[in-house]
Write an enzyme that holds these catalytic residues in place. Structure first.
Site, short mmCIF file in Angstrom:
data_model
loop_
_atom_site.label_atom_id
_atom_site.label_comp_id
_atom_site.label_asym_id
_atom_site.label_seq_id
_atom_site.Cartn_x
_atom_site.Cartn_y
_atom_site.Cartn_z
N ARG A 228 -9.41 -0.15 7.16
CA ARG A 228 -11.32 0.12 6.88
C ARG A 228 -11.16 1.81 7.33
O ARG A 228 -11.96 1.83 6.94
CB ARG A 228 -11.97 -0.28 5.85
N CYS A 229 -10.09 2.19 8.02
CA CYS A 229 -10.08 2.59 8.60
C CYS A 229 -9.13 4.11 8.64
O CYS A 229 -8.06 3.42 8.84
CB CYS A 229 -10.88 2.97 9.83
N GLU B 99 -12.79 5.57 3.73
CA GLU B 99 -13.35 4.58 5.34
C GLU B 99 -14.66 4.96 6.00
O GLU B 99 -14.60 3.85 7.20
CB GLU B 99 -11.70 4.77 5.85
N GLN C 130 0.81 -0.85 0.03
CA GLN C 130 0.21 0.52 -0.06
C GLN C 130 0.96 1.20 0.35
O GLN C 130 0.39 2.40 -0.50
CB GLN C 130 -0.92 0.50 1.62
#
Lengths: 288, 809
Positions: B387-388, B763, B240
């Site tokens: 996902r945050c 997110e 990522q």
């Protein structure tokens, strides 16, 4: 997620398959649809040296009405069970149950015979076959014989099959046209084995239950035929007290493992809830 | 048709042709993804490439007495077997984590969690490698293990990290116990204690955000190829943050950074799982350097779920103090954070608990105090932002459950209590008690729109009726209404408080206009499915008037892309999106000079019109961007460099603060514990909306993962430290069948400091979704006096709630 090495065989006839299995010995496994065996091999919980793929044996496929029985070839896929007109007419509970097995992709490949013969208590068909009083036709080194579904399951992955035996077909007595039936399955998500499931077949006459049979899935080492519970229903009008008593009798024979689906006591209670709901639906369908 | 109408129509047509910001442009990357034509790490096949596979520990905690690799090495096709003994002389048996700890690459003396990497087998194909892992004989002496983080700091607790046993000063201050990692405090303790001592009403609850896993569909993997002649390493991987990986590889391998080429090809989902560095990456690199041929490592599903970064495992004792009419006066939170065997959180370096201090949420809470204690246990390491943004799901879960508990105690409606305590529009920029400056927001408008749309009053009336019916025995179903009003903090971040290993968390965009007017643009971020190739092009299209279809976006190759910190924490739009706009504006400024030269007017006489500069008052005199691009290469103004390109490294002045109002309506069958989501409404305010369809897709995905986490997804351990359910048989990844229908909506409150006013959205739905589902479940049982019900809310756990309440008699 990579299986160990194995040799692959694809016989064309039942005789060849039986011969191969006899020749290759205990380290040979039958490969039907592969949806139970291959995941076990990928996690190396099973490492057979030989796979005998019986999907090339044409004789093992098909659904037919033979006298008072429906006969289903072992290699018939779950998809074919769902789309069969004979089953829709005589044994609609089989399609109802099949639709609850895994997902469409798996049902195209997964076989009826594999589902009943593997001995996995999580499989859905075994409890239904016990409920319906099915008979399994088996061919082995010593020839062919019949085994009642109700006598077939001995333990987890342990059945009356001996090494070298192949389940060839399943015969199911056609129930009366006005019978009531249902398969209720509680699962966490599509593709999951049952937290608990119940198969019910009943007949009714003048508001009274004239016969009942109950199978339970995945709440013990083996699928269960809840005969004592069913007997408590016969002769009653399926009033709450009778159903409560039958549910209690069914729960009493369960011995589910605690797993990610929930603790043992939950799964026992869910067997009861599923049986109760299956019975309600079966009653609503029974025409007598 | 009059002239003005014609002009407007012409302008509208040209605008539409650009497919710029605000339009529902179809995702260009989907052409290859939906045809199975993406190119992932595992698609890479290089001549002579070998495959690596790990021997993993069956124990959660054990001493390694011996490792015998001889049987494995004797298997035909096995090329090498690496153990810690091979890595130690290279100083590579441990690697640094982003959190200032070290992490074992291959276990040296002890294993600290089940499935920990013990040896790395390299073979001619992956089948042989897998077979050979079974032939490595490791003799273990099992040790008592710690599974419950509340036992970690017991006096008689076994010491887990003997490698740092004597190092009582950790990366974030003193350690209180050999199994303690850090204590992090923020806020005013004394003032907060005083508020609590004097408050009319207080609530206190242990809120557990349980351990789960980001579980991207593509697992973590890498291919390393070392060219011994050139002394250059090429590393393809599921990264990522590819540039960060390059820097880390350089720091730990000693290879000069310019001789390391890190390439992140298409990535099949990340969700925070692919931010950090893993043993597999290091072992593939070492294998390739030692053997001089490429080495591939690919995780399987069970390895991914049980070894690479987990998320959450936050045990949050959460307190609120309020007046009796519902004005919140203070918040006090203590978190026990289970980090597993190593502190491998992927937070900005100065933030050991991420941005947990956003936990005052959307409310004007004047006084607050937060303490986070991190501890080691015998579990896999991680604690990543699934996902945050960093620990924001945890923070929002804490505040959004806590306000519900407070409302219950006060006998107030939970929506009303929220509105009463919202930060007011005129208070922005708002300085929170725990140190953040919220850039913008209009919570009241969003909440009102959401309540009106879902028919909140009617839902409560229906619920009241259903509760009565349940009490009368007429139904076995109970109804819950979940609310969540979240504020995210995304776009890390300003260099004053955000860096990773000392590198400031800027991001970058380099845009080159070709002579014919088409464009290539490269960013320091890396899409894992977010749709960057679509949306960055839309920003450029609007900024410089070249159609998005003529703009190629490229990311992931560290040789060609400008340095960036990567994609996680919803930072791509807030940071690299800003860099893109600024970079495009540099180009536009130069283009204006060129156009002025071409049109023989002064720059100030020109005005921008969609895709061209035109002379003010003479609309027929213009030069399109395409014409200007050509001129920039063949006839630039005297004394001007030819060409048309720009790069920007964007240092964000602040984070952005997206927010939203979510409502969930749920029906629960008390006899089975099965919960059905009848309705889910998500209103998101992410500022300026670049592509509404991409946003909607992001919201759908984030909500689905929120639904999973709240309703059953977990990584559980038994008392021996055996990891339970690390396969998709048990790990709850919802299919289309389980996933509720999502209703999406929005308001637009642009970020005042972002060049295009955008805030990031990927997110938000996860952050806001998890507490919304949990609140719905809790709300359903509240009238029965259930008290706080911990997640995950799978059927058996909800059945147990009913059992305790005597609902099944």
């Amino acid at each position: 997620m990579i299986p160990g090495a194995f040799d692959y065989h694809r016989p064309a006839t039942v005789e060849d398959a039986v011969g191969l299995l006899a020749k290759l010995g205990e380290e040979a496994n039958i490969l039907a649809g592969g949806h139970s065996l291959i995941p076990l091999m990928k996690t190396r919980l099973a490492s057979p040296e030989h796979l005998v793929d019986i999907s090339g044996i044409g004789d093992l496929k098909g659904i037919a009405v033979r006298g008072e029985e429906i006969v289903i070839g072992a290699m018939t896929t779950q998809f074919e069970l769902i789309t069969s007109h004979d089953l829709e007419k005589h044994l609609p509970v089989i399609a109802e149950t099949s639709r609850l097995i895994a997902d469409p992709q798996i049902r195209y490949k997964g076989t009826f015979g594999g589902n009943v013969a593997n001995g996995d208590p999580g499989n859905d068909m075994p409890a239904l076959m016990m409920c319906l009083g099915a008979t399994y036709a088996v061919t082995g080194p010593g020839g062919s014989r019949d085994i009642a579904a109700r006598d077939f399951y001995q333990g987890a992955y342990f059945t009356s099959l001996e090494h070298g035996d192949i389940l060839t077909e399943v015969r199911i007595p056609i129930p009366p046209a006005d019978h009531g039936y249902a398969y209720e399955k509680l699962k966490r998500k599509v593709g999951d084995y049952a937290t608990a499931a119940a198969a019910v077949a009943i007949t009714m006459a003048d508001g009274k239950c004239t016969s009942a049979s109950i199978g339970l899935t995945n709440v013990s080492e083996t699928p269960l035929w809840a005969s004592a519970a069913a007997e408590l229903l016969v002769g009653t009008n399926l009033d709450k007290a009778s159903v409560d008593a039958a549910v209690a009798a069914a729960e009493a024979i369960t011995e589910p493992a605690t797993d990610m689906r929930g603790p043992s006591e939950y799964r026992t209670k869910m067997a009861g809830v599923m049986m109760r709901r299956a019975l309600e639906r079966a009653q609503s369908r029974a025409k007598g | 048709m009059n002239d003005q109408t014609k002009i407007d129509q012409d302008r509208a047509e040209r605008t539409e042709k650009l497919q710029g910001m605000g339009c529902k442009r179809k995702r260009v990357e989907d052409i290859r993804f939906t045809q199975g034509k993406g190119s992932y790490v595992d698609d890479l096949k290089l001549p002579g490439m070998l495959f690596g596979d790990f021997v993993r520990s069956p124990h959660a905690h054990a001493r390694i007495k011996s490792i015998d690799t001889s049987r494995a090495k004797a298997l035909p096709g096995v090329v090498a077997v690496l153990t810690a003994a091979d890595l130690k002389p290279l100083g590579l048996h441990y690697m640094p984590t982003l959190a200032g700890d070290v992490q074992a690459v291959l276990a040296e003396e002890k294993v600290l969690f089940q499935n920990q990497e013990v040896a790395f087998v390299i073979a001619e194909d992956r089948y042989i490698a897998s077979d050979a892992t079974e032939l490595v004989d490791v003799d273990y002496e099992a040790l008592p293990c710690i599974v419950d983080p509340f036992r970690s700091m017991d006096e008689d607790a076994p010491i887990l990290r003997e490698d740092i046993q004597d190092k009582m000063e950790g990366a974030h201050g003193p350690r209180k116990h050999p199994n303690h990692i850090f204590e992090w405090q923020i806020g005013d303790k004394d003032a907060t204690d005083k508020v609590f001592a004097e408050a009319d009403v207080t609530i206190k609850e242990m809120l557990v955000d349980h351990r789960t896993h980001p579980s991207p569909l593509e697992t973590c993997q890498s291919v390393a190829s070392f060219d011994k002649v050139k002394g250059e390493l090429t590393l393809w991987g599921t990264f990522q943050a590819p540039h960060v990986i390059r820097t880390v590889v350089s720091l730990i391998s000693g290879l000069p950074e310019h001789k390391i080429h890190v390439i992140a090809p298409d990535i099949g989902g990340g969700f925070g799982n692919k931010v950090g560095a893993y043993a597999g990456y290091v072992c593939s690199v070492v294998g390739s350097i030692v053997l001089g041929v490429p080495v591939k490592w690919v995780e399987d599903r069970m390895e991914n779920l049980s070894t690479t970064s987990f998320a959450r495992d936050y045990h949050m004792t959460t307190e609120l103090a309020a007046t009796k009419d519902g004005k919140i006066q203070g918040m006090r939170v203590h978190v026990l954070a289970d980090h597993g065997a190593f502190d491998a959180c992927a937070d900005p370096s100065k933030w050991p608990a991420g941005f947990m201090n956003i936990c005052t949420g959307s409310y004007d809470i004047p006084t607050a105090h937060l303490v986070v204690d991190g501890v080691y246990t015998n579990k896999a390491s991680g604690g990543v932002a699934y996902r945050c943004s960093f620990r924001v799901t945890e923070a929002v879960f804490a505040i959004e459950r806590a306000v519900e508990l407070l409302a219950e105690k006060l006998g107030m409606d939970a929506a009303e209590l929220r509105i009463k305590n919202f930060i007011k529009p005129e208070q922005f920029p708002y300085k929170s008690a725990l140190g953040w400056e919220y850039d913008s927001g209009d919570y009241h408008t969003a909440m009102k729109k959401a309540m009106d749309t879902v028919g909140y009053k009617e839902l409560r009336a229906e619920q009241a009726k259903k509760r009565e019916a349940f009490k009368r025995g007429e139904t076995r179903e109970i109804m819950g209404i979940g609310i969540s009003f979240f504020t995210e903090i995304v776009g890390a971040g300003p260099s004053k408080n955000c860096d990773i290993l000392g590198v400031a968390m800027f991001d970058s965009a380099e845009i080159r206009i070709h002579p014919t007017g088409s464009v290539i643009a490269r960013m320091g971020t890396k899409s894992q499915g977010q749709g960057h190739e679509t949306t960055y092009a839309q920003i450029i299209a609007t900024e410089i008037g070249i159609p998005a279809d003529d703009i190629m976006i490229e990311e992931g190759n560290t040789d060609t892309a400008p340095y960036g910190l990567g994609t996680y924490g919803s930072r791509s739009t807030p940071v690299a999106g800003a860099a893109t706009a600024v970079s495009a504006r540099k180009i536009k400024a130069k283009a204006q000079m060129i156009a002025a030269h071409m049109l023989e007017v002064h720059e100030g006489d020109l005005e921008w019109d969609v895709d061209r500069f035109r002379v003010k008052g003479l609309p027929e005199k213009f030069k399109t961007m395409k014409e200007i691009a050509w001129a920039s290469y063949n006839a630039p103004p005297p004394n001007m460099e030819p060409g048309l390109e720009a790069v920007n490294y964007y240092e964000p002045p602040n984070m952005t603060y997206p927010f939203g109002a979510y409502f969930c309506v749920m029906d629960i069958d008390v006899d089975t514990g099965v919960a059905k989501t009848r309705r889910f409404y998500a209103l998101d305010d992410c500022g300026t909306r670049i592509n509404p369809m991409v946003i909607e897709g992001q919201v759908h995905g984030g909500l689905t993962e929120a639904f999973a986490c709240a309703m059953g997804q977990e990584i559980r351990y038994d008392e021996h430290g055996n990891v339970m359910g690390a396969s998709f048989m048990d790990f709850f990844l919802p299919t289309a069948v389980e996933t509720p229908h999502w209703e999406t909506d929005h308001t637009v409150t642009p970020s005042p400091h972002h060049p295009i006013g955008a805030k990031g959205v990927g997110e938000s739905p996860h952050v806001g979704g998890v507490p919304c589902f949990s609140n719905a479940v809790n709300d359903a049982y509240a009238f029965l006096g259930a008290g706080h019900i911990q997640m995950p809310h799978d059927a058996w756990r909800l059945w147990q709630v009913g059992e305790k309440l005597g609902l099944h008699a």
